[in-house]
Design a protein around this motif. Structure first.
Motif: not given
Ligand code: C5P
Length: 222
Positions: A136-137, A151-152, A157-160, A196-199
């Protein structure tokens, strides 16, 4: 191992302000749908494709497939009220013996062979689902109306994005229940306890939501 793709193209795309569904907005002189469909059709990993089309746009979807000389399109089904319902309806067309399903948004035209490979590979290592993600930018806050509640931490965090790859059985179980609130398929698999894996994703997998996005993706095509 047989891999089928479900191409979710049944959204209305009202923010594009066009008289046609988003999948038929023009990108580089052809319907948006053509770009991701062609890339899936050309992929060495994909055996067959089911398109979830907007109501009354099933035939035009098949015509797009014919225009680009796609050879892997099995059918174009009528999509549902929500994205997840569209995926469920398309999944009904995938034969029982198919082991792996790749779900992709037609609204993300710039699909690469590399990202397809990245999401498929971990399925042979015990994962039920694999999603591509980008960092996330922006700083992300939880809000209640106009009041900031929290505020997280951006580090967690990532955008999927899509394409998302799944063991077919896990995806079938995941979409069998109430899917109305889900914004992606992986969340349904997670809710069933699936791993579930994140790549690594790809910034060029931008989801087209407005005309500025269309122009940006078109500039990347050139
Ligand atoms: O609406 P949104 O842009 O989030 O949709 C993501 C993808 O899901 C798009 O490719 C859209 O065509 C698809 N979709 C669908 N059926 C719906 C709503 C969205 O296939 N009912």
């Amino acid at each position: 191992m047989s891999v089928w793709a479900v191409l979710a193209a049944a959204g209305r795309g009202e923010r594009l302000g066009s008289d046609r569904p988003k999948a038929f907005a023009r990108l580089g002189g052809r319907p948006l749908l053509a770009e991701s469909l062609e890339r899936l059709d050309n992929s060495g990993w994909i055996d067959a494709i089911v398109i979830a089309a907007p109501p009354d746009w099933e035939e035009p979807s098949i015509l797009v497939a014919e225009e680009i000389a796609a050879t892997k399109v099995s059918s174009a089904v009528t999509g549902g009220e929500s994205r997840s319902e569209s995926v469920r309806l398309a999944l009904d067309e995938v034969p029982d013996e198919v082991a792996v399903v790749l779900v992709h948004d037609a609204a993300r035209p710039l699909l690469s062979e590399d990202v397809i490979e990245r999401v498929l590979a971990p399925l042979s290592e015990g994962w039920e689902g694999v999603v591509p993600a980008v960092p996330l930018a922006d700083t992300v806050k939880r809000v209640d109306g106009d009041r900031v509640v929290e505020t997280l931490s951006r580090d967690d965090l990532v955008a999927v994005q899509t394409p998302q790859a799944f063991l077919a059985d896990a995806l079938r179980r995941a979409v069998a229940g109430d899917v109305s609130a889900a914004t992606d398929c992986a969340s349904l698999v997670e809710a069933q306890g699936g791993r579930v894996k994140v790549v690594e994703g790809d910034p060029r997998l931008l989801k087209v939501t407005d005309t500025d996005d269309l122009a940006l993706v078109e500039s990347w095509l050139a």
